[in-house]
Design a protein around this motif. Structure first.
Motif, PDB file in Angstrom:
ATOM      1  N   THR A  21       0.829  -1.201   0.000  1.00  0.00           N
ATOM      2  CA  THR A  21       0.000   0.000   0.000  1.00  0.00           C
ATOM      3  C   THR A  21       0.867   1.257   0.000  1.00  0.00           C
ATOM      4  O   THR A  21       2.081   1.186   0.202  1.00  0.00           O
ATOM      5  N   ALA A  22       0.226   2.403  -0.192  1.00  0.00           N
ATOM      6  CA  ALA A  22       0.940   3.679  -0.281  1.00  0.00           C
ATOM      7  C   ALA A  22       1.715   3.997   0.993  1.00  0.00           C
ATOM      8  O   ALA A  22       2.719   4.697   0.957  1.00  0.00           O
ATOM      9  N   GLY A  23       1.271   3.485   2.124  1.00  0.00           N
ATOM     10  CA  GLY A  23       1.959   3.735   3.386  1.00  0.00           C
ATOM     11  C   GLY A  23       3.204   2.887   3.575  1.00  0.00           C
ATOM     12  O   GLY A  23       3.858   2.964   4.605  1.00  0.00           O
ATOM     13  N   GLY A  24       3.512   2.033   2.572  1.00  0.00           N
ATOM     14  CA  GLY A  24       4.690   1.191   2.666  1.00  0.00           C
ATOM     15  C   GLY A  24       4.458  -0.104   3.411  1.00  0.00           C
ATOM     16  O   GLY A  24       5.410  -0.826   3.733  1.00  0.00           O
ATOM     17  N   VAL A  25       3.208  -0.438   3.699  1.00  0.00           N
ATOM     18  CA  VAL A  25       2.879  -1.680   4.408  1.00  0.00           C
ATOM     19  C   VAL A  25       2.419  -2.715   3.384  1.00  0.00           C
ATOM     20  O   VAL A  25       1.598  -2.427   2.511  1.00  0.00           O
ATOM     21  N   GLY A  26       2.959  -3.932   3.500  1.00  0.00           N
ATOM     22  CA  GLY A  26       2.542  -5.020   2.621  1.00  0.00           C
ATOM     23  C   GLY A  26       1.571  -5.939   3.337  1.00  0.00           C
ATOM     24  O   GLY A  26       1.861  -6.422   4.432  1.00  0.00           O
ATOM     25  N   TYR A  27       0.417  -6.163   2.745  1.00  0.00           N
ATOM     26  CA  TYR A  27      -0.615  -7.019   3.338  1.00  0.00           C
ATOM     27  C   TYR A  27      -0.714  -8.326   2.556  1.00  0.00           C
ATOM     28  O   TYR A  27      -0.821  -8.304   1.328  1.00  0.00           O
ATOM     29  N   ALA A  28      -0.715  -9.452   3.265  1.00  0.00           N
ATOM     30  CA  ALA A  28      -0.986 -10.747   2.646  1.00  0.00           C
ATOM     31  C   ALA A  28      -2.501 -10.896   2.605  1.00  0.00           C
ATOM     32  O   ALA A  28      -3.166 -10.815   3.641  1.00  0.00           O
ATOM     33  N   VAL A  29      -3.037 -11.097   1.401  1.00  0.00           N
ATOM     34  CA  VAL A  29      -4.491 -11.141   1.217  1.00  0.00           C
ATOM     35  C   VAL A  29      -4.869 -12.440   0.506  1.00  0.00           C
ATOM     36  O   VAL A  29      -4.440 -12.686  -0.628  1.00  0.00           O
ATOM     37  N   GLY A  30      -5.654 -13.280   1.175  1.00  0.00           N
ATOM     38  CA  GLY A  30      -6.135 -14.508   0.560  1.00  0.00           C
ATOM     39  C   GLY A  30      -7.186 -14.186  -0.490  1.00  0.00           C
ATOM     40  O   GLY A  30      -8.057 -13.346  -0.258  1.00  0.00           O
ATOM     41  N   CYS A  31      -7.110 -14.833  -1.650  1.00  0.00           N
ATOM     42  CA  CYS A  31      -8.033 -14.553  -2.757  1.00  0.00           C
ATOM     43  C   CYS A  31      -8.471 -15.846  -3.429  1.00  0.00           C
ATOM     44  O   CYS A  31      -7.750 -16.841  -3.422  1.00  0.00           O
ATOM     45  N   SER A  32      -9.637 -15.796  -4.050  1.00  0.00           N
ATOM     46  CA  SER A  32     -10.094 -16.925  -4.856  1.00  0.00           C
ATOM     47  C   SER A  32      -9.308 -16.954  -6.158  1.00  0.00           C
ATOM     48  O   SER A  32      -8.707 -15.950  -6.569  1.00  0.00           O
ATOM     49  N   ALA A  33      -9.325 -18.098  -6.831  1.00  0.00           N
ATOM     50  CA  ALA A  33      -8.655 -18.204  -8.133  1.00  0.00           C
ATOM     51  C   ALA A  33      -9.263 -17.239  -9.128  1.00  0.00           C
ATOM     52  O   ALA A  33      -8.566 -16.699 -10.000  1.00  0.00           O
ATOM     53  N   THR A  34     -10.568 -16.964  -9.006  1.00  0.00           N
ATOM     54  CA  THR A  34     -11.251 -16.030  -9.899  1.00  0.00           C
ATOM     55  C   THR A  34     -10.683 -14.625  -9.753  1.00  0.00           C
ATOM     56  O   THR A  34     -10.382 -13.956 -10.740  1.00  0.00           O
ATOM     57  N   THR A  35     -10.520 -14.173  -8.518  1.00  0.00           N
ATOM     58  CA  THR A  35      -9.963 -12.837  -8.271  1.00  0.00           C
ATOM     59  C   THR A  35      -8.505 -12.776  -8.687  1.00  0.00           C
ATOM     60  O   THR A  35      -8.064 -11.812  -9.316  1.00  0.00           O
ATOM     61  N   LEU A  36      -7.723 -13.818  -8.352  1.00  0.00           N
ATOM     62  CA  LEU A  36      -6.308 -13.828  -8.726  1.00  0.00           C
ATOM     63  C   LEU A  36      -6.128 -13.732 -10.239  1.00  0.00           C
ATOM     64  O   LEU A  36      -5.262 -13.008 -10.731  1.00  0.00           O
ATOM     65  N   ALA A  37      -6.972 -14.440 -10.990  1.00  0.00           N
ATOM     66  CA  ALA A  37      -6.859 -14.425 -12.452  1.00  0.00           C
ATOM     67  C   ALA A  37      -7.201 -13.059 -13.029  1.00  0.00           C
ATOM     68  O   ALA A  37      -6.698 -12.677 -14.089  1.00  0.00           O
ATOM     69  N   ALA A  38      -8.049 -12.303 -12.335  1.00  0.00           N
ATOM     70  CA  ALA A  38      -8.481 -11.003 -12.849  1.00  0.00           C
ATOM     71  C   ALA A  38      -7.515  -9.872 -12.501  1.00  0.00           C
ATOM     72  O   ALA A  38      -7.603  -8.784 -13.073  1.00  0.00           O
ATOM     73  N   LEU A  39      -6.582 -10.115 -11.580  1.00  0.00           N
ATOM     74  CA  LEU A  39      -5.651  -9.051 -11.184  1.00  0.00           C
ATOM     75  C   LEU A  39      -4.654  -8.767 -12.302  1.00  0.00           C
ATOM     76  O   LEU A  39      -4.107  -9.692 -12.893  1.00  0.00           O
ATOM     77  N   PRO A  40      -4.411  -7.490 -12.583  1.00  0.00           N
ATOM     78  CA  PRO A  40      -3.437  -7.156 -13.635  1.00  0.00           C
ATOM     79  C   PRO A  40      -2.018  -7.508 -13.209  1.00  0.00           C
ATOM     80  O   PRO A  40      -1.727  -7.627 -12.017  1.00  0.00           O
ATOM     81  N   GLY A  41      -1.146  -7.652 -14.194  1.00  0.00           N
ATOM     82  CA  GLY A  41       0.243  -8.011 -13.923  1.00  0.00           C
ATOM     83  C   GLY A  41       1.041  -6.894 -13.280  1.00  0.00           C
ATOM     84  O   GLY A  41       2.019  -7.131 -12.585  1.00  0.00           O
ATOM     85  N   SER A  42       0.617  -5.656 -13.513  1.00  0.00           N
ATOM     86  CA  SER A  42       1.333  -4.518 -12.930  1.00  0.00           C
ATOM     87  C   SER A  42       0.335  -3.390 -12.684  1.00  0.00           C
ATOM     88  O   SER A  42      -0.800  -3.430 -13.150  1.00  0.00           O
ATOM     89  N   GLY A  43       0.790  -2.376 -11.966  1.00  0.00           N
ATOM     90  CA  GLY A  43      -0.068  -1.236 -11.668  1.00  0.00           C
ATOM     91  C   GLY A  43      -0.820  -1.412 -10.372  1.00  0.00           C
ATOM     92  O   GLY A  43      -0.717  -2.428  -9.686  1.00  0.00           O
ATOM     93  N   GLU A  44      -1.602  -0.407 -10.055  1.00  0.00           N
ATOM     94  CA  GLU A  44      -2.334  -0.394  -8.792  1.00  0.00           C
ATOM     95  C   GLU A  44      -3.625  -1.206  -8.910  1.00  0.00           C
ATOM     96  O   GLU A  44      -4.294  -1.184  -9.927  1.00  0.00           O
ATOM     97  N   VAL A  45      -3.940  -1.925  -7.843  1.00  0.00           N
ATOM     98  CA  VAL A  45      -5.184  -2.702  -7.793  1.00  0.00           C
ATOM     99  C   VAL A  45      -5.947  -2.327  -6.530  1.00  0.00           C
ATOM    100  O   VAL A  45      -5.387  -1.760  -5.589  1.00  0.00           O
ATOM    101  N   GLU A  46      -7.232  -2.677  -6.533  1.00  0.00           N
ATOM    102  CA  GLU A  46      -8.084  -2.408  -5.378  1.00  0.00           C
ATOM    103  C   GLU A  46      -8.846  -3.684  -5.049  1.00  0.00           C
ATOM    104  O   GLU A  46      -9.416  -4.309  -5.940  1.00  0.00           O
ATOM    105  N   LEU A  47      -8.807  -4.065  -3.791  1.00  0.00           N
ATOM    106  CA  LEU A  47      -9.519  -5.263  -3.348  1.00  0.00           C
ATOM    107  C   LEU A  47     -10.442  -4.919  -2.183  1.00  0.00           C
ATOM    108  O   LEU A  47     -10.030  -4.246  -1.233  1.00  0.00           O
ATOM    109  N   LEU A  48     -11.688  -5.369  -2.268  1.00  0.00           N
ATOM    110  CA  LEU A  48     -12.582  -5.313  -1.123  1.00  0.00           C
ATOM    111  C   LEU A  48     -12.110  -6.375  -0.145  1.00  0.00           C
ATOM    112  O   LEU A  48     -11.618  -7.423  -0.574  1.00  0.00           O
TER     113      LEU A  48
END
Length: 197
Positions: A21-48
Protein backbone atom coordinates in the motif's frame (compact mmCIF):
# COMPACT_ATOMS: atom_id res chain seq x y z
CA UNK A 1 -12.04 -3.22 10.33
CA UNK A 2 -10.19 -3.26 6.98
CA UNK A 3 -12.84 -3.03 4.25
CA UNK A 4 -10.71 -2.10 1.23
CA UNK A 5 -7.05 -2.05 0.21
CA UNK A 6 -5.45 -0.24 -2.70
CA UNK A 7 -1.87 -0.91 -3.70
CA UNK A 8 0.56 -2.76 -5.93
CA UNK A 9 0.86 -6.54 -6.13
CA UNK A 10 4.46 -7.39 -5.21
CA UNK A 11 4.06 -11.15 -4.82
CA UNK A 12 1.62 -13.77 -6.05
CA UNK A 13 1.07 -17.17 -4.51
CA UNK A 14 -1.38 -19.97 -5.30
CA UNK A 15 -4.06 -18.61 -2.97
CA UNK A 16 -2.96 -15.09 -2.00
CA UNK A 17 -1.22 -11.90 -3.02
CA UNK A 18 0.98 -9.48 -1.12
CA UNK A 19 -0.33 -5.98 -1.68
CA UNK A 20 2.03 -3.05 -1.01
CA UNK A 21 0.00 0.00 0.00
CA UNK A 22 0.94 3.68 -0.28
CA UNK A 23 1.96 3.73 3.39
CA UNK A 24 4.69 1.19 2.67
CA UNK A 25 2.88 -1.68 4.41
CA UNK A 26 2.54 -5.02 2.62
CA UNK A 27 -0.61 -7.02 3.34
CA UNK A 28 -0.99 -10.75 2.65
CA UNK A 29 -4.49 -11.14 1.22
CA UNK A 30 -6.13 -14.51 0.56
CA UNK A 31 -8.03 -14.55 -2.76
CA UNK A 32 -10.09 -16.93 -4.86
CA UNK A 33 -8.66 -18.20 -8.13
CA UNK A 34 -11.25 -16.03 -9.90
CA UNK A 35 -9.96 -12.84 -8.27
CA UNK A 36 -6.31 -13.83 -8.73
CA UNK A 37 -6.86 -14.42 -12.45
CA UNK A 38 -8.48 -11.00 -12.85
CA UNK A 39 -5.65 -9.05 -11.18
CA UNK A 40 -3.44 -7.16 -13.63
CA UNK A 41 0.24 -8.01 -13.92
CA UNK A 42 1.33 -4.52 -12.93
CA UNK A 43 -0.07 -1.24 -11.67
CA UNK A 44 -2.33 -0.39 -8.79
CA UNK A 45 -5.18 -2.70 -7.79
CA UNK A 46 -8.08 -2.41 -5.38
CA UNK A 47 -9.52 -5.26 -3.35
CA UNK A 48 -12.58 -5.31 -1.12
CA UNK A 49 -11.62 -7.04 2.11
CA UNK A 50 -12.87 -9.17 4.96
CA UNK A 51 -10.77 -9.44 8.12
CA UNK A 52 -11.16 -12.77 9.94
CA UNK A 53 -10.07 -12.58 13.56
CA UNK A 54 -9.31 -15.68 15.63
CA UNK A 55 -7.49 -16.18 18.92
CA UNK A 56 -4.25 -17.06 17.16
CA UNK A 57 -4.45 -15.10 13.89
CA UNK A 58 -5.88 -12.20 11.91
CA UNK A 59 -6.30 -13.06 8.22
CA UNK A 60 -7.32 -10.80 5.34
CA UNK A 61 -9.38 -12.06 2.41
CA UNK A 62 -9.75 -9.99 -0.76
CA UNK A 63 -12.43 -9.83 -3.45
CA UNK A 64 -12.51 -8.29 -6.89
CA UNK A 65 -16.25 -7.53 -6.82
CA UNK A 66 -18.96 -6.77 -4.26
CA UNK A 67 -20.86 -9.85 -5.51
CA UNK A 68 -17.94 -12.14 -4.65
CA UNK A 69 -17.58 -10.56 -1.20
CA UNK A 70 -21.32 -10.89 -0.51
CA UNK A 71 -21.36 -14.55 -1.54
CA UNK A 72 -18.29 -15.17 0.67
CA UNK A 73 -20.19 -13.73 3.65
CA UNK A 74 -23.15 -16.01 2.94
CA UNK A 75 -20.89 -19.06 2.63
CA UNK A 76 -18.99 -18.48 5.89
CA UNK A 77 -22.37 -18.13 7.61
CA UNK A 78 -23.00 -21.83 6.93
CA UNK A 79 -22.00 -24.15 9.76
CA UNK A 80 -18.61 -25.83 9.15
CA UNK A 81 -17.70 -23.52 6.23
CA UNK A 82 -14.64 -21.46 7.08
CA UNK A 83 -13.03 -18.70 5.02
CA UNK A 84 -10.64 -21.06 3.19
CA UNK A 85 -13.46 -23.40 2.18
CA UNK A 86 -15.53 -20.41 1.06
CA UNK A 87 -12.61 -19.26 -1.15
CA UNK A 88 -12.38 -22.77 -2.61
CA UNK A 89 -16.07 -22.60 -3.55
CA UNK A 90 -15.61 -19.10 -5.02
CA UNK A 91 -12.74 -20.41 -7.15
CA UNK A 92 -15.22 -22.61 -9.03
CA UNK A 93 -16.73 -19.86 -11.19
CA UNK A 94 -18.21 -16.38 -11.15
CA UNK A 95 -20.36 -15.38 -8.15
CA UNK A 96 -23.44 -15.41 -10.41
CA UNK A 97 -22.71 -18.94 -11.64
CA UNK A 98 -22.12 -20.27 -8.13
CA UNK A 99 -25.18 -18.50 -6.70
CA UNK A 100 -27.35 -19.79 -9.54
CA UNK A 101 -26.05 -23.32 -8.96
CA UNK A 102 -26.90 -23.15 -5.26
CA UNK A 103 -30.34 -21.66 -6.04
CA UNK A 104 -30.93 -24.56 -8.45
CA UNK A 105 -29.91 -27.10 -5.77
CA UNK A 106 -26.75 -28.21 -7.60
CA UNK A 107 -24.79 -29.76 -4.71
CA UNK A 108 -22.55 -31.72 -7.12
CA UNK A 109 -21.06 -28.49 -8.45
CA UNK A 110 -20.00 -27.52 -4.93
CA UNK A 111 -18.34 -30.91 -4.40
CA UNK A 112 -15.78 -30.01 -7.07
CA UNK A 113 -14.20 -27.57 -4.59
CA UNK A 114 -11.39 -29.04 -2.46
CA UNK A 115 -12.58 -29.98 1.03
CA UNK A 116 -16.29 -29.89 0.18
CA UNK A 117 -17.83 -33.34 0.53
CA UNK A 118 -21.36 -34.45 -0.29
CA UNK A 119 -22.79 -33.75 3.17
CA UNK A 120 -21.30 -30.24 3.39
CA UNK A 121 -22.36 -29.39 -0.18
CA UNK A 122 -25.92 -30.43 0.67
CA UNK A 123 -25.82 -28.32 3.84
CA UNK A 124 -24.69 -25.26 1.85
CA UNK A 125 -27.54 -25.76 -0.62
CA UNK A 126 -30.03 -26.37 2.21
CA UNK A 127 -29.06 -23.20 4.09
CA UNK A 128 -28.55 -20.86 1.12
CA UNK A 129 -30.93 -22.06 -1.60
CA UNK A 130 -33.83 -19.90 -0.43
CA UNK A 131 -31.59 -16.85 0.14
CA UNK A 132 -30.20 -17.15 -3.39
CA UNK A 133 -33.50 -17.84 -5.14
CA UNK A 134 -34.86 -15.38 -7.74
CA UNK A 135 -35.29 -12.56 -5.22
CA UNK A 136 -31.78 -12.76 -3.74
CA UNK A 137 -29.26 -9.97 -4.27
CA UNK A 138 -25.52 -10.02 -4.57
CA UNK A 139 -23.37 -6.91 -4.70
CA UNK A 140 -25.11 -3.66 -5.42
CA UNK A 141 -28.62 -5.10 -5.49
CA UNK A 142 -28.16 -7.17 -8.64
CA UNK A 143 -30.69 -10.00 -8.69
CA UNK A 144 -29.69 -13.58 -9.34
CA UNK A 145 -32.60 -14.99 -11.38
CA UNK A 146 -33.39 -18.67 -10.97
CA UNK A 147 -32.06 -20.69 -13.92
CA UNK A 148 -29.50 -18.09 -14.93
CA UNK A 149 -26.64 -20.58 -14.60
CA UNK A 150 -28.27 -23.08 -16.96
CA UNK A 151 -27.44 -22.12 -20.57
CA UNK A 152 -30.30 -24.33 -21.83
CA UNK A 153 -32.99 -22.60 -19.76
CA UNK A 154 -34.97 -19.63 -21.16
CA UNK A 155 -33.30 -17.31 -18.62
CA UNK A 156 -29.83 -18.67 -19.47
CA UNK A 157 -30.47 -18.26 -23.22
CA UNK A 158 -31.82 -14.74 -22.65
CA UNK A 159 -28.71 -13.89 -20.65
CA UNK A 160 -26.43 -15.08 -23.45
CA UNK A 161 -28.48 -13.12 -25.99
CA UNK A 162 -28.34 -9.88 -24.00
CA UNK A 163 -24.62 -10.25 -23.40
CA UNK A 164 -24.22 -10.82 -27.14
CA UNK A 165 -25.91 -7.46 -27.73
CA UNK A 166 -23.15 -5.80 -25.73
CA UNK A 167 -24.97 -5.09 -22.46
CA UNK A 168 -22.81 -5.21 -19.31
CA UNK A 169 -23.11 -8.37 -17.19
CA UNK A 170 -24.38 -6.53 -14.08
CA UNK A 171 -27.10 -4.78 -16.11
CA UNK A 172 -28.13 -8.03 -17.81
CA UNK A 173 -28.55 -9.84 -14.48
CA UNK A 174 -30.44 -6.87 -12.99
CA UNK A 175 -32.80 -6.75 -15.99
CA UNK A 176 -33.43 -10.51 -15.99
CA UNK A 177 -34.18 -10.42 -12.27
CA UNK A 178 -37.35 -8.41 -13.04
CA UNK A 179 -38.10 -9.37 -16.67
CA UNK A 180 -41.28 -11.32 -17.51
CA UNK A 181 -41.69 -13.99 -20.18
CA UNK A 182 -41.86 -17.71 -20.78
CA UNK A 183 -39.33 -17.94 -23.61
CA UNK A 184 -35.86 -16.49 -24.11
CA UNK A 185 -37.22 -14.17 -26.83
CA UNK A 186 -39.93 -12.81 -24.52
CA UNK A 187 -37.43 -12.28 -21.70
CA UNK A 188 -35.01 -10.47 -24.02
CA UNK A 189 -37.77 -8.24 -25.40
CA UNK A 190 -39.00 -7.32 -21.90
CA UNK A 191 -35.47 -6.74 -20.63
CA UNK A 192 -34.70 -4.42 -23.59
CA UNK A 193 -37.93 -2.49 -22.97
CA UNK A 194 -36.91 -2.02 -19.35
CA UNK A 195 -33.36 -0.94 -20.26
CA UNK A 196 -34.76 1.83 -22.48
CA UNK A 197 -37.31 3.00 -19.91
Amino acid sequence: MIALLRGTVVERRADQVVLLTAGGVGYAVGCSATTLAALPGSGEVELLCHLAVREDAMTLYGFGTPAERDLFHLLVGVQAVGPKMALAVLSGGTPDEIAAGIAAGDAKRLQQAPGIGKRLAERIVSELQEKLAGHATLGGGVGVPAGIGDPGSPVGEAREGLLGLGLPLAEVDALLAVAHGETAAELIADALRRSRA
